[in-house]
Enzyme design. Structure first.
Site, PDB file in Angstrom:
ATOM      1  N   GLY A  20      31.213  -2.279  39.466  1.00 36.80           N
ATOM      2  CA  GLY A  20      32.040  -1.491  40.384  1.00 36.80           C
ATOM      3  C   GLY A  20      31.986  -0.008  40.039  1.00 36.80           C
ATOM      4  N   ARG A  24      29.452   2.911  34.717  1.00 39.22           N
ATOM      5  CA  ARG A  24      28.949   1.685  34.082  1.00 39.22           C
ATOM      6  C   ARG A  24      27.488   1.461  34.451  1.00 39.22           C
ATOM      7  NH1 ARG A  24      31.344  -0.381  29.693  1.00 39.22           N
ATOM      8  NH2 ARG A  24      33.517  -0.728  30.115  1.00 39.22           N
ATOM      9  N   ARG A  43      27.629  10.568  46.984  1.00 35.34           N
ATOM     10  CA  ARG A  43      29.062  10.338  46.720  1.00 35.34           C
ATOM     11  C   ARG A  43      29.354  10.010  45.258  1.00 35.34           C
ATOM     12  NH1 ARG A  43      32.528   8.698  51.466  1.00 35.34           N
ATOM     13  NH2 ARG A  43      31.341   9.431  53.229  1.00 35.34           N
ATOM     14  N   ARG A  87      26.922  -9.346  40.599  1.00 34.11           N
ATOM     15  CA  ARG A  87      28.040  -8.466  40.267  1.00 34.11           C
ATOM     16  C   ARG A  87      28.384  -8.644  38.791  1.00 34.11           C
ATOM     17  NH1 ARG A  87      32.837  -6.141  40.261  1.00 34.11           N
ATOM     18  NH2 ARG A  87      34.735  -7.365  39.988  1.00 34.11           N
ATOM     19  N   SER A  90      35.044  -6.990  35.947  1.00 34.53           N
ATOM     20  CA  SER A  90      36.165  -7.549  35.194  1.00 34.53           C
ATOM     21  C   SER A  90      37.052  -8.362  36.127  1.00 34.53           C
ATOM     22  CB  SER A  90      36.973  -6.427  34.537  1.00 34.53           C
ATOM     23  OG  SER A  90      37.474  -5.572  35.534  1.00 34.53           O
ATOM     24  N   ASP A 204      42.194  -8.825  31.636  1.00 31.32           N
ATOM     25  CA  ASP A 204      43.647  -8.930  31.524  1.00 31.32           C
ATOM     26  C   ASP A 204      44.094 -10.320  31.967  1.00 31.32           C
ATOM     27  OD1 ASP A 204      42.858  -7.066  34.010  1.00 31.32           O
ATOM     28  OD2 ASP A 204      44.441  -8.440  34.621  1.00 31.32           O
ATOM     29  N   ARG A 217      35.903  -3.487  25.139  1.00 35.61           N
ATOM     30  CA  ARG A 217      35.339  -3.630  26.489  1.00 35.61           C
ATOM     31  C   ARG A 217      33.831  -3.539  26.483  1.00 35.61           C
ATOM     32  NH1 ARG A 217      39.406  -2.761  31.070  1.00 35.61           N
ATOM     33  NH2 ARG A 217      41.299  -3.125  29.904  1.00 35.61           N
TER      34      ARG A 217
HETATM   35  N1  HPA Z   1      43.593  -7.930  39.919  1.00 33.35           N
HETATM   36  C1  HPA Z   1      42.527  -7.622  40.674  1.00 33.35           C
HETATM   37  N2  HPA Z   1      41.361  -7.286  40.160  1.00 33.35           N
HETATM   38  C2  HPA Z   1      41.236  -7.280  38.826  1.00 33.35           C
HETATM   39  C3  HPA Z   1      42.300  -7.583  37.993  1.00 33.35           C
HETATM   40  C4  HPA Z   1      43.541  -7.930  38.569  1.00 33.35           C
HETATM   41  O1  HPA Z   1      44.524  -8.228  37.874  1.00 33.35           O
HETATM   42  N3  HPA Z   1      41.875  -7.453  36.708  1.00 33.35           N
HETATM   43  C5  HPA Z   1      40.574  -7.080  36.765  1.00 33.35           C
HETATM   44  N4  HPA Z   1      40.197  -6.973  38.041  1.00 33.35           N
END
Ligand code: HPA
Length: 234
Positions: A20, A24, A43, A87, A90, A204, A217
């Site tokens: 994304g 990165r 962009r 893709r 995270s 997370d 990370r």
């Molecule tokens: N929500 C949506 N997208 C995400 C999250 C999340 O908690 N963590 C990493 N990408």
């Protein structure tokens, strides 16, 4: 050139990794590829092409969310002939047994809507990963000793969610994790006969509130990139 990608014809490989974050993309290209050149700066959504073990590879940032990813993936496929799109990103875990740092392979991507909703209309299409890519990625992750979970994920339109009831429903229905892009990637790959997979690191945890410390990370991201590259070229 396409509308949002400044690359010349032939500048983009058939195999494309899709983080994304455009920074990165730069880091992945400079860390894992040889003979790297920048092929897009439009962009600030950086893209690079290089080689991995002699195979041409492009790494192109997509931005966050399905509308942004949809623009880049449409142009990569329709204007540049991309065939394998992976893709790397995270996700937030939605099951107790899925831990921070684990890797999730998104087998299917449930969603409330994608940019393709207007095209599909009343059809409740099930966006699905490419089987062989998924199978190979699972083996590569397992060989590396990484804990990997393969199963359904949720592609959300919102990061700052206000629907705990919906999250609870999805947890009860076995959704492993939430992210924001895979459903549209899978749908576009299906429409154009391409291979797609989302390889995600758990950054997370929605149930425990735990988050991956920033110093961890990079290591987790490296695992994902190596799994993606190894799976694409078997
Ligand atoms: N929500 C949506 N997208 C995400 C999250 C999340 O908690 N963590 C990493 N990408």
């Amino acid at each position: 050139m396409s509308i949002h990608i400044g690359a010349k014809p032939g500048d983009i490989a058939e195999t494309v990794l899709l983080p994304g974050d455009p920074m990165r993309a730069k880091w992945v290209a400079e860390t894992f590829l040889d003979d790297v050149r920048c092929i897009n700066e439009v962009r600030g959504m950086l893209g690079y092409t290089g080689t991995w073990n002699g195979h041409p590879v492009t790494v192109q940032g997509t931005g966050m969310g399905m509308p942004s990813l949809s623009i880049y993936v449409n142009e990569l496929i329709r204007d540049y002939g991309a065939k394998t799109l992976i893709r790397i990103g995270s996700c937030g875990a939605m099951q107790e047994h899925v831990k921070v740092r684990d890797i999730v392979l998104g087998l299917s991507a449930t969603t409330m809507s994608t940019p393709s909703r207007g095209i599909m209309r009343d059809l409740n299409f099930a966006p699905t990963a490419h089987f062989r890519l998924t199978h190979l990625a699972w083996h590569k992750a397992t060989d590396r000793g990484v804990t990997v979970h393969t199963g359904p994920i949720y592609s959300s339109d919102v990061f700052y969610d206000e629907r705990p009831d919906l999250n609870e429903l999805m947890t009860r229905h076995g959704i492993l994790a939430v992210e924001m892009e895979a459903a549209e990637l899978y749908l576009l790959a299906a429409r154009h006969g391409c291979r797609a997979l989302a390889i995600l690191t758990v950054s997370d945890h929605l149930l425990t509130g735990e988050a991956l410390p920033s110093e961890d990370r990079e290591r987790s991201f490296s695992d994902m990139v190596e799994i993606a590259l190894a799976s694409a070229f078997i």
